[in-house]
Design a protein around this motif. Structure first.
Motif, short mmCIF file in Angstrom:
data_model
loop_
_atom_site.label_atom_id
_atom_site.label_comp_id
_atom_site.label_asym_id
_atom_site.label_seq_id
_atom_site.Cartn_x
_atom_site.Cartn_y
_atom_site.Cartn_z
N LYS A 329 7.29 -48.21 -57.78
CA LYS A 329 5.99 -48.15 -57.10
C LYS A 329 4.97 -48.91 -57.93
N TYR A 330 4.25 -49.80 -57.26
CA TYR A 330 3.21 -50.61 -57.91
C TYR A 330 1.93 -50.46 -57.09
N GLU A 331 0.93 -49.85 -57.68
CA GLU A 331 -0.35 -49.65 -57.01
C GLU A 331 -1.45 -50.36 -57.79
N THR A 332 -2.23 -51.19 -57.10
CA THR A 332 -3.30 -51.91 -57.77
C THR A 332 -4.61 -51.76 -56.99
N LEU A 333 -5.70 -51.65 -57.73
CA LEU A 333 -7.05 -51.63 -57.17
C LEU A 333 -7.85 -52.71 -57.87
N PHE A 334 -8.59 -53.47 -57.09
CA PHE A 334 -9.39 -54.56 -57.66
C PHE A 334 -10.74 -54.59 -56.97
N GLY A 335 -11.79 -54.73 -57.75
CA GLY A 335 -13.12 -54.85 -57.19
C GLY A 335 -13.98 -55.78 -58.03
N ALA A 336 -14.78 -56.59 -57.37
CA ALA A 336 -15.65 -57.54 -58.08
C ALA A 336 -16.95 -57.70 -57.32
N ILE A 337 -18.05 -57.70 -58.06
CA ILE A 337 -19.38 -57.96 -57.49
C ILE A 337 -19.91 -59.23 -58.13
N LYS A 338 -20.32 -60.16 -57.27
CA LYS A 338 -20.83 -61.44 -57.75
C LYS A 338 -22.22 -61.68 -57.17
N ALA A 339 -23.18 -61.99 -58.04
CA ALA A 339 -24.54 -62.32 -57.62
C ALA A 339 -24.82 -63.77 -57.97
N SER A 340 -25.28 -64.55 -56.98
CA SER A 340 -25.63 -65.95 -57.19
C SER A 340 -27.12 -66.13 -56.90
N LEU A 349 -27.55 -69.71 -61.07
CA LEU A 349 -27.08 -68.72 -62.02
C LEU A 349 -26.16 -67.73 -61.30
N ASN A 350 -25.05 -67.37 -61.95
CA ASN A 350 -24.09 -66.42 -61.39
C ASN A 350 -23.84 -65.29 -62.38
N PHE A 351 -23.63 -64.10 -61.82
CA PHE A 351 -23.31 -62.94 -62.64
C PHE A 351 -22.18 -62.18 -61.95
N VAL A 352 -21.08 -61.90 -62.69
CA VAL A 352 -19.89 -61.29 -62.10
C VAL A 352 -19.47 -60.09 -62.93
N VAL A 353 -19.15 -58.98 -62.25
CA VAL A 353 -18.53 -57.81 -62.87
C VAL A 353 -17.29 -57.49 -62.04
N SER A 354 -16.12 -57.39 -62.69
CA SER A 354 -14.89 -57.12 -61.97
C SER A 354 -14.02 -56.13 -62.74
N THR A 355 -13.22 -55.37 -62.01
CA THR A 355 -12.30 -54.38 -62.59
C THR A 355 -10.96 -54.46 -61.87
N TYR A 356 -9.90 -54.44 -62.66
CA TYR A 356 -8.53 -54.46 -62.12
C TYR A 356 -7.79 -53.27 -62.72
N HIS A 357 -7.19 -52.45 -61.85
CA HIS A 357 -6.46 -51.27 -62.31
C HIS A 357 -5.08 -51.26 -61.66
N SER A 414 -22.46 -67.07 -65.67
CA SER A 414 -22.19 -68.51 -65.64
C SER A 414 -23.31 -69.21 -64.90
N GLY A 415 -23.33 -70.53 -65.02
CA GLY A 415 -24.39 -71.27 -64.35
C GLY A 415 -24.09 -72.75 -64.29
N LYS A 416 -24.92 -73.44 -63.50
CA LYS A 416 -24.81 -74.89 -63.36
C LYS A 416 -26.20 -75.49 -63.27
N TYR A 417 -26.43 -76.55 -64.07
CA TYR A 417 -27.72 -77.22 -64.10
C TYR A 417 -27.50 -78.71 -63.90
N THR A 418 -28.23 -79.30 -62.96
CA THR A 418 -28.10 -80.72 -62.64
C THR A 418 -29.40 -81.43 -62.94
N VAL A 419 -29.29 -82.53 -63.69
CA VAL A 419 -30.46 -83.33 -64.00
C VAL A 419 -30.03 -84.79 -64.07
N GLU A 420 -30.61 -85.62 -63.23
CA GLU A 420 -30.36 -87.07 -63.21
C GLU A 420 -28.87 -87.40 -63.20
N ASN A 421 -28.15 -86.84 -62.23
CA ASN A 421 -26.71 -87.08 -62.04
C ASN A 421 -25.86 -86.54 -63.18
#
Length: 805
Positions: A329-340, A349-357, A414-421
């Motif tokens: 028997k293999y039981e897994t629970l996974f949850g992740a919240i991501k804010a952009s 800007l991104n912020f992620v919280v995740s849990t794997y059980h 995490s994040g991404k910044y673009t300036v002059e290509n």
């Protein structure tokens, strides 16, 4: 109404909003003489011709028009979300061509619709990956795959930028059940077989980057077959702020297992529920939740088995009678919240919280009593095929009580910044892995009435050939209990830029990532290590008449040990295991051309890996057991070729070829083949239809791999005994009739359907006997050991239907 009749087309879709981010209904979208209009949620979808520039206009009486030019590849889906303004004229003349980024980065993009259509014993993304060059898998019931000489633990998998983990204790492909990735929810699939950027994690082999789609209207899909079924539902609120998609799957592999030569009572139950929910608090802040709950149960009660082998002159057979059962028997629970958060047009800007059980159980007690004998080969005999003279008898008792409980938590910014290509990307990530593990396994082997001690022990008994009076011990015995905590601190920073040198387009990417980890636990000495991985890529598109792209990438790639890599064959944890290190170089070329007035592309990649601090391992079926020691060096090099295009108008097919050589040097004994040394690989994915009946479609999935090193006794020294399994050959065919196609209108019982098909599949068309491992049996008379192959699934038929509402 969208375009109809294009032999090659891409799909353009999106939501049109006003300057207050409110969806605009009834916007007219025109491309040539055809077009469509947005629905009440501002959503539209339209097909446009592929591989050419197509001008699309968006008009509404109350808003200024928008014009944009698109160049999509065949089968590509592109999202375009324009904002219409009431007072300011908007002009867009940029050609939108989304495939360029993938080409310069050496990424292969796969069409999600192809994933769902191509037949395979384990229908999903991994099934399609195994048709690509450099990707190997010799077990159709497994979702595991190796890439360019790496093992199954060396592949990264991301869903929506969140790393996904696999179960730990799985040892057989038929136990795995469902892959985490649900094809019904997928929007984009990107795959890199090596030389990838610093933004991807610390693994040595490959990256699979999945993006789930965001709904823009209500929809539902259902698929049913003899192997199970799946249901997906998606919806969006009237104000378009809240959207969600839900997928439910059930899988039953008994169709394959019951067709094998081992008669058994087999009760599998593989099911999962997966969802993604998105909420837009504003035009700048979007929060999403990704959740998964999976339950895989594997109950197995073998009864009898007969395997015929040998030669025509000396036919032999192994008969086995079983008692006992296995319950996993293999039981897994996974949850992740991501804010952009879109701070402005240049900074995200991104912020992620995740849990794997995961909680995993393997309980088995199986007694196998065998007879090895000569087979009656007299064609006129009533006992043809029966064993008439026994050359060896014996038994084997396997016992296991294995439990594992793992909780893995991640926090990342995490994040991404673009300036002059110039694009700058970064991430800071903390991971806590808490793993509790209990291993209790032993195996007793009896040969001709005499218990056999392990051959590598000082007390090996050679009964019945010579008397033995020493102590009797189990042939294999593992007993361990571990509680381990691993804390990780990861970060990366990378820069990329697209520019020109003369008349040539060029693209640069330079980055580095650091990884610090600490291993601690009960009875374990706490250790901390740090590695830094610099990586770089460069691509150039010369201003030639021929459409050519050249690229080179590589750097230092480290793989800090995960829990399984810290545990040796006896179950003992070694916290001092170092990160495996690989210096990689990948050189590639894309040549795009037209043949028969249809688009084609030939992709060529040559690669070389020099690996140090290698942690040797053994591979049995899909179970990996490490030495938990960095006592080896290794190398891998090879060449991958892939030709894809429209061999049949309106469909994409491809042919893949790969050459690989990988060897390792353990304790300076010299170089020998690694367990993943798959020298040659050929694969084809072909789509076709009946010209006189275009709604009857055919799909062919063909794979040929040369034999892997393996099938040796588990106790054998690889420097003394090197054996290769037979070549792996497999062909799967699917036939499908489309009753209702997209953009068709029907009355009567077909009216509710947007899409409806029925069809059947033939797995292993040529009924090839592929083997994944060997069972070793001793002959009491000749003192020989026979390798009896453990065959995979034979020819199997399946019926399925797919529908969308």
């Amino acid at each position: 109404m969208s375009f109809l009749g294009f032999s090659q087309s891409g799909t353009l879709k999106g939501v049109i909003l006003d300057d207050t981010k409110t969806p605009i209904p009834n916007v007219n979208i025109k491309a040539g003489e055809n077009g469509t209009a947005t629905n009440e949620n501002g959503f539209f979808i339209i097909k446009i011709p592929a591989d050419q520039e197509v001008v699309v206009s968006f008009t509404h009486l109350a808003y200024k028009s928008i014009t944009a030019t698109f160049n999509l590849k065949n089968g590509e889906e592109y999202e375009f979300h324009p904002i219409m303004n009431e007072s300011v004229e908007q002009i867009s003349t940029v050609v939108i061509n989304s495939k360029e980024r993938d080409d310069v980065e050496g990424i292969i993009s796969l069409n999600p619709e192809t994933i769902r259509l191509i037949p395979g014993a384990n229908n999903g993304i991994e099934n399609l990956l195994k048709t690509l060059p450099g990707v190997s898998g010799n077990n159709e019931l497994s979702t595991q795959y190796s890439v360019r000489g790496g093992n199954y633990d060396e592949n990264l998998v991301y869903v929506n930028g969140i790393e996904i983990y696999r179960p730990f204790l799985i040892r057989s492909g038929q136990q795995e059940g469902l892959s985490f990735v649900n094809p019904d929810l997928v929007q984009n699939v990107d795959f890199s077989a090596g030389g990838f950027q610093a933004k991807y994690g610390d693994k040595l082999a490959s990256v699979l980057d999945i993006t789930y789609r965001k709904p823009y209207q209500f929809g539902a899909s259902l698929e049913l077959s003899l192997l199970g079924g799946s249901l997906a539902v998606e919806a969006i609120s009237k104000d378009s702020k809240l959207s969600g998609i839900l997928g439910i799957r059930y899988r039953d592999n008994s169709l394959f297992v019951n067709a094998k030569e081992t008669e058994s009572n087999y009760e599998p139950s593989y099911a999962d529920v997966q969802t993604q929910i998105n909420y837009s608090f504003s035009d700048k802040l979007i929060v999403s939740f990704l959740g998964n709950a999976s339950i895989n149960k594997y109950n197995y009660e073998p009864q009898t088995r007969q395997t015929n082998f040998g030669t025509l002159e000396n036919p032999l057979a192994l008969l086995v009678f079983y008692e006992g059962q296995e319950k996993d028997k293999y039981e897994t629970l996974f949850g992740a919240i991501k804010a952009s958060y879109l701070l402005n047009d240049d900074l995200t800007l991104n912020f992620v919280v995740s849990t794997y059980h995961t909680t995993e159980e393997e309980y088995f007690d199986i007694l196998a009593q065998y007879r090895l004998g000569e087979v009656n080969s007299n064609i006129g005999s009533e006992e043809l095929g029966e064993v008439e003279f026994s050359e060896g008898i014996g038994g084997q008792l396997n016992h296991g009580r294995n439990d594992l409980d793992a909780l893995i938590t991640n926090v990342e910014q995490s994040g991404k910044y673009t300036v002059e290509n110039n694009d700058f990307e970064w991430s800071i990530k903390y991971t806590n892995e808490n793993i509790r593990d209990r291993l209790i396994e032993w195996e007793m082997i009896d040969s001709a009435g005499f218990t056999v001690n392990p051959p590598y022990s000082d007390n090996f008994n050679n009964q019945p050939y010579s008397p033995y009076e020493g102590p009797l011990v189990a042939f294999e015995n593992v007993s361990a209990k571990n509680e381990t905590t691993i804390q990780r601190y990861q970060a990366y920073l990378q820069w990329s830029k697209r520019t020109t040198i003369g008349d040539n387009e060029v693209w640069f990417n330079v980055g580095a990532r650091s990884h610090t980890w600490t291993v601690s636990g009960e009875g374990i000495e706490t250790t901390t290590q740090t590695v830094v991985s610099p990586r770089a890529q460069f691509a150039i598109k010369p201003n030639w008449k021929k459409d050519m792209l050249f690229r080179i990438g590589g750097g230092m790639y480290y793989q800090p040990p995960f829990y399984r890599e810290l545990r040796d064959s006896s179950g003992t944890i070694n916290p001092d295991v170092k990160a495996q290190k690989s210096f990689q170089v990948v050189i590639g070329n894309d040549y795009s051309f037209k043949m028969w007035d249809r688009p084609f592309k030939l992709t060529t990649e040559a690669y070389y890996k020099n690996m140090t601090d290698v942690n040797p391992y053994t591979l049995e079926n899909v179970r990996i057991r490490y030495a938990a020691d960095n006592n080896a060096t290794a190398y891998a090099y090879g060449l991958d070729l892939r030709l894809n295009g429209e061999f049949v108008p309106g469909t994409e097919s491809w042919f893949s070829f790969g050459y690989l050589k990988t060897e390792e040097n353990i304790d300076n004994k010299g170089y020998i083949a690694r367990p993943t040394d798959q020298r040659l690989k050929f694969a084809a994915l072909f789509q076709d239809y009946v010209p006189s009946l275009p709604k009857m479609k055919m799909y062919l999935n063909l794979v040929y791999n040369t034999g892997l090193p393996g099938g040796s006794p588990s106790y054998a020294d690889p420097y003394v005994y090197q054996n290769r399994l037979p070549d792996y050959k497999r062909a799967d065919v699917g036939l499908q009739y489309v009753i209702v196609d997209y953009n068709e209108t029907h009355n009567g019982w077909r009216k509710p359907f947007k899409y409806l098909t029925v069809g059947f599949e033939i797995f292993n068309v040529f009924d090839t006997q592929n083997s994944i491992t060997n069972t070793w049996v001793r002959d009491v008379y000749s003192k020989r050991q026979y390798a009896i192959p453990n065959y995979l699934s034979p020819r199997v038929f399946n019926i399925k239907t797919s529908m969308k509402f």
